[in-house]
Design a protein around this motif. Structure first.
Motif, PDB file in Angstrom:
ATOM      1  N   ALA A 169       3.495  13.806 -47.041  1.00 36.21           N
ATOM      2  CA  ALA A 169       3.150  12.507 -46.451  1.00 36.21           C
ATOM      3  C   ALA A 169       2.728  11.541 -47.567  1.00 36.21           C
ATOM      4  N   PRO A 170       3.064  10.268 -47.424  1.00 40.34           N
ATOM      5  CA  PRO A 170       2.644   9.283 -48.437  1.00 40.34           C
ATOM      6  C   PRO A 170       1.140   9.354 -48.657  1.00 40.34           C
ATOM      7  N   GLY A 172      -2.503   8.030 -50.821  1.00 38.99           N
ATOM      8  CA  GLY A 172      -3.227   6.997 -51.567  1.00 38.99           C
ATOM      9  C   GLY A 172      -2.668   5.603 -51.362  1.00 38.99           C
ATOM     10  N   ALA A 173      -2.399   4.945 -52.484  1.00 39.11           N
ATOM     11  CA  ALA A 173      -1.948   3.545 -52.436  1.00 39.11           C
ATOM     12  C   ALA A 173      -0.669   3.422 -51.606  1.00 39.11           C
ATOM     13  N   TYR A 174       0.192   4.428 -51.724  1.00 37.90           N
ATOM     14  CA  TYR A 174       1.470   4.369 -50.986  1.00 37.90           C
ATOM     15  C   TYR A 174       1.199   4.275 -49.491  1.00 37.90           C
ATOM     16  N   ALA A 175       0.288   5.098 -49.011  1.00 40.45           N
ATOM     17  CA  ALA A 175      -0.023   5.109 -47.578  1.00 40.45           C
ATOM     18  C   ALA A 175      -0.614   3.767 -47.161  1.00 40.45           C
ATOM     19  N   ASP A 176      -1.502   3.248 -47.978  1.00 35.81           N
ATOM     20  CA  ASP A 176      -2.140   1.965 -47.637  1.00 35.81           C
ATOM     21  C   ASP A 176      -1.102   0.848 -47.574  1.00 35.81           C
ATOM     22  N   MET A 177      -0.193   0.866 -48.534  1.00 33.87           N
ATOM     23  CA  MET A 177       0.796  -0.229 -48.583  1.00 33.87           C
ATOM     24  C   MET A 177       1.782  -0.138 -47.429  1.00 33.87           C
ATOM     25  N   ILE A 178       2.136   1.101 -47.063  1.00 32.16           N
ATOM     26  CA  ILE A 178       3.041   1.280 -45.919  1.00 32.16           C
ATOM     27  C   ILE A 178       2.383   0.728 -44.660  1.00 32.16           C
ATOM     28  N   ALA A 179       1.113   1.087 -44.472  1.00 33.31           N
ATOM     29  CA  ALA A 179       0.392   0.613 -43.283  1.00 33.31           C
ATOM     30  C   ALA A 179       0.293  -0.912 -43.286  1.00 33.31           C
ATOM     31  N   ALA A 180       0.003  -1.482 -44.450  1.00 32.80           N
ATOM     32  CA  ALA A 180      -0.147  -2.946 -44.521  1.00 32.80           C
ATOM     33  C   ALA A 180       1.191  -3.643 -44.275  1.00 32.80           C
ATOM     34  N   ALA A 191      14.591   0.606 -49.542  1.00 31.06           N
ATOM     35  CA  ALA A 191      15.509   1.085 -50.575  1.00 31.06           C
ATOM     36  C   ALA A 191      15.740   2.572 -50.365  1.00 31.06           C
ATOM     37  N   ASP A 192      16.982   2.918 -50.098  1.00 35.28           N
ATOM     38  CA  ASP A 192      17.444   4.303 -49.963  1.00 35.28           C
ATOM     39  C   ASP A 192      16.979   4.979 -48.677  1.00 35.28           C
ATOM     40  N   ILE A 193      15.695   5.118 -48.490  1.00 35.19           N
ATOM     41  CA  ILE A 193      15.168   5.647 -47.218  1.00 35.19           C
ATOM     42  C   ILE A 193      13.823   4.986 -46.947  1.00 35.19           C
ATOM     43  N   PRO A 194      13.439   4.870 -45.685  1.00 36.33           N
ATOM     44  CA  PRO A 194      12.118   4.301 -45.406  1.00 36.33           C
ATOM     45  C   PRO A 194      11.047   5.228 -45.975  1.00 36.33           C
ATOM     46  N   SER A 195      10.095   4.693 -46.706  1.00 35.71           N
ATOM     47  CA  SER A 195       9.018   5.530 -47.259  1.00 35.71           C
ATOM     48  C   SER A 195       8.233   6.162 -46.120  1.00 35.71           C
ATOM     49  N   GLY A 196       8.127   7.466 -46.173  1.00 42.01           N
ATOM     50  CA  GLY A 196       7.468   8.202 -45.089  1.00 42.01           C
ATOM     51  C   GLY A 196       8.445   9.061 -44.312  1.00 42.01           C
ATOM     52  N   GLU A 203      12.215  14.050 -40.458  1.00 38.16           N
ATOM     53  CA  GLU A 203      10.817  14.018 -39.985  1.00 38.16           C
ATOM     54  C   GLU A 203      10.133  12.799 -40.569  1.00 38.16           C
ATOM     55  N   VAL A 204       9.173  12.248 -39.810  1.00 39.64           N
ATOM     56  CA  VAL A 204       8.419  11.121 -40.344  1.00 39.64           C
ATOM     57  C   VAL A 204       6.948  11.490 -40.464  1.00 39.64           C
ATOM     58  N   SER A 205       6.342  11.037 -41.574  1.00 35.48           N
ATOM     59  CA  SER A 205       4.909  11.266 -41.774  1.00 35.48           C
ATOM     60  C   SER A 205       4.180  10.042 -41.240  1.00 35.48           C
ATOM     61  N   GLN A 206       2.900  10.117 -41.163  1.00 37.60           N
ATOM     62  CA  GLN A 206       2.076   8.943 -40.832  1.00 37.60           C
ATOM     63  C   GLN A 206       1.323   8.548 -42.074  1.00 37.60           C
ATOM     64  N   PRO A 207       1.395   7.316 -42.572  1.00 39.59           N
ATOM     65  CA  PRO A 207       2.230   6.266 -42.007  1.00 39.59           C
ATOM     66  C   PRO A 207       3.661   6.364 -42.507  1.00 39.59           C
ATOM     67  N   CYS A 208       4.524   5.639 -41.802  1.00 41.82           N
ATOM     68  CA  CYS A 208       5.934   5.629 -42.214  1.00 41.82           C
ATOM     69  C   CYS A 208       6.463   4.208 -42.029  1.00 41.82           C
TER      70      CYS A 208
END
Ligand SMILES: NC(=O)C1=CN([C@@H]2O[C@H](COP(=O)(O)OP(=O)(O)OC[C@H]3O[C@@H](n4cnc5c(N)ncnc54)[C@H](O)[C@@H]3O)[C@@H](O)[C@H]2O)[C@H](O)CC1
Ligand SMILES: [K+]
Length: 540
Positions: A169-170, A172-180, A191-196, A203-208
């Motif tokens: 799952a994303p 630290g900063a990656y998770a925060d930026m995805i949520a924002a 780019a290429d695939i949605p992060s998450g 499968e998708v992680s939270q956040p995605c």
């Protein structure tokens, strides 16, 4: 169209850069440019700009002009108001793609701001070179956690945080930026695939990231072809970046998107085949359907009618004698044969085998119900039927209850199994959740182990062939989730087997046609909820 795993992608990249000699930086440059082009296309709705504008206005200046010259700078003419894009850049090569896209969007007259997930000095290799190029051009950059970033004040957001190198799952900063980014309500282009999203399973992680558009680089990634990853990806476009596609053909266990070109190419299905003028009903096969029971007679009827609509010359429906009087005339084109005295029992296996003699395909299972000794019944037919066999519904449950059937006499003719996830769970001993977690790999593993063609039904049905190749179907709609839809599919596949298609061909083409019939039926009815299985047969 090829579908690849992240491991296959890395191997393709290695071969391209190390064996063929195309620099990885060239691949990244192509990737970023493709992302920018798709954003420009999304924002400005079309590819060619000046020509259509001038021609549409019919302005005098265009009359007699002998040629058109237009360049990227013309892109900037389009929009007086300034679009502004946030480029969320991770520290890997996915981030590198985003940095390249930033330059091309800027070249097209758009405002861009790069938001690094981590301090940019942590970037390395090609991504670091792209970082330096962006800095040399003075492209504004912010660092998450160090600088305040307002995700709402922009036209859109490029998600270049995580690609095929993501693990888990994303964080630290990656998770925060995805949520924002998601919370901003702005459109997101991944780019290429949605992060998450897990690039290999979907499968998708939270956040995605919830993308409006995903630009798959080089080849389609498995994770955006299966739900829920397919949902997160939004519209998917695949853009070549210079990796020769023939390299895919040399990889083991490739998967393909099931399109007309896949049917005609890798599957060698002649979808345009016309019937010979002197054909007769015997030319196009004779399907035997062993299906139906007093409680579920319709399943056999649906399966039989679908086999006819799929082009089988003849269809005989083997059913319990008790049903025969009730079904006589239900479908005048279908021949009825009593295969069991009262209801199905172990003895009726021999009568089914007798009826299956010289038949071109046998469809087994829809509405059969369960009965004492049905495992032995199934084994007799599995081992005794010399013609291609489609096993569905209750016959699959019988097979599952037989446990390991690798000791059974090997079948010489084609065998197609058509489980939905629940039936697949019973066949494999996995839970339905485990099945859905990685549909393609699960289907392929089973098909190769048992040397059968396996159709794992559900949204984005997977057809797995005994040779380890897989095909993902994208035709159809949610209206097809209705009782009897599976019986129709079984009939279609049997009808195609009866006309001489191989197991993988009949299964793939059958699933493809079944979905298109669903689309046509929905168009005729003007909605999805009211679709019923019979509509699919009529739409075939
Ligand atoms: N030939 C190619 O394969 C090309 C690939 N391109 C792009 O490159 C990415 C794959 O890049 P890679 O550097 O392998 O990994 P990522 O950029 O996806 O990210 C890995 C990066 O992120 C860190 N990380 C991993 N998992 C997590 C996590 N769960 N949370 C936080 N951080 C994570 C990890 O440490 C790495 O630093 C591919 O998708 C393409 O976009 C180009 O297209 C060119 C050709
Ligand atoms: K991404």
């Amino acid at each position: 169209m090829y579908i690849v795993t992240s491991q296959q992608m890395r191997e393709l990249d290695r071969r391209t850069t190390q064996e063929i000699g195309i620099p990885s930086m060239a691949l990244m440059e192509n990737a970023g440019k493709a992302i920018a082009e798709e954003i420009i296309r999304l924002c400005r709705g079309r590819e060619s700009l000046l020509r259509e504008e001038m021609a549409a206005e019919g302005c005098g200046a265009g009359v007699g002009r002998t040629g058109w010259v237009r360049g990227d700078e013309d892109l900037a003419l389009e929009r007086p108001e300034r679009e502004h894009w946030l480029i969320l850049a991770g520290k890997g090569n996915n981030g590198g793609d985003g940095l390249v896209a930033a330059r091309y969007l800027r070249e097209a007259g758009m405002g861009v701001t790069i938001v690094y997930a981590l301090p940019p000095e942590q970037l390395h290799g090609d991504a670091a070179l792209q970082r330096d190029a962006a800095a040399a051009l003075g492209i504004p950059m912010l660092v998450h956690g160090r600088d305040a970033v307002d995700y709402t004040v922009c036209t859109g957001i490029v998600d270049a945080l995580l690609g095929t190198g993501a693990h888990g799952a994303p964080r630290g900063a990656y998770a925060d930026m995805i949520a924002a980014a998601n919370a901003s309500g702005n459109i997101i282009v991944s780019a290429d695939i949605p992060s998450g999203v897990n690039a290999d399973t979907g499968e998708v992680s939270q956040p995605c990231i919830a993308a409006r558009l995903t630009v798959c680089l080089a080849f389609l990634k498995r994770g955006v072809t299966q739900y829920p990853g397919a949902e997160a990806a939004g519209e998917v476009v695949v853009r070549s970046i210079g990796i020769p596609s023939e390299l895919c053909g040399q990889q083991e266990g490739m998967a393909f998107l099931l399109t007309e070109s896949t049917l005609r190419g890798p599957l060698h299905v002649d979808t345009a085949r016309r019937r010979a003028a002197d054909g007769h009903k015997g030319t196009y096969g004779h399907v035997l359907v062993a299906a139906g029971s007093p409680r579920m007679s319709g399943a056999g009827l649906l399966c039989s009618r679908a086999a006819l609509r799929a082009g089988s010359g003849l269809v005989t429906w083997a059913l319990p004698a008790s049903l025969l009087p009730h079904m006589a005339g239900a479908a005048p084109e279908i021949m009825l044969a009593p295969a069991a005295d009262g209801d199905w029992d172990e003895a009726s296996a021999q009568s089914v085998l007798g009826l299956a003699e010289s038949r071109s395909a046998l469809a087994l299972g829809p509405g059969l119900g369960r009965f004492d000794g049905d495992g032995a019944w199934l084994r007799s037919i599995w081992e005794g039927a010399a013609c291609p066999l489609v096993v569905d519904a209750d016959a699959l449950n019988m097979l599952a209850d037989c446990g390991d059937f690798t000791s059974w006499q090997e079948r010489k003719a084609e065998t197609v199994l058509t489980p939905h996830p629940g039936e697949m769970a019973r066949l494999t001993g996995l839970s339905t959740q485990e099945i859905q977690r990685d549909r393609i790999s699960t289907a392929v593993a089973y098909a190769v182990k048992h040397q059968v063609t396996l159709v794992l039904k559900g949204a984005r049905t997977v057809i797995a062939a005994p040779d380890g190749f897989a095909y993902v179907n994208i035709t159809g709609n949610a209206g097809m989730a209705t009782g009897g839809s599976g019986d129709v599919l079984t009939g279609i596949i049997a009808g195609l087997l009866a006309q001489g298609l191989t197991g993988p061909q009949a299964a793939a083409y059958g699933v493809y046609l079944h979905g298109i019939a669903g689309e046509r039926a929905a168009a005729r009815r003007g909605n999805l909820p009211s679709l019923i299985a019979g509509d699919l047969i009529e739409a075939l």
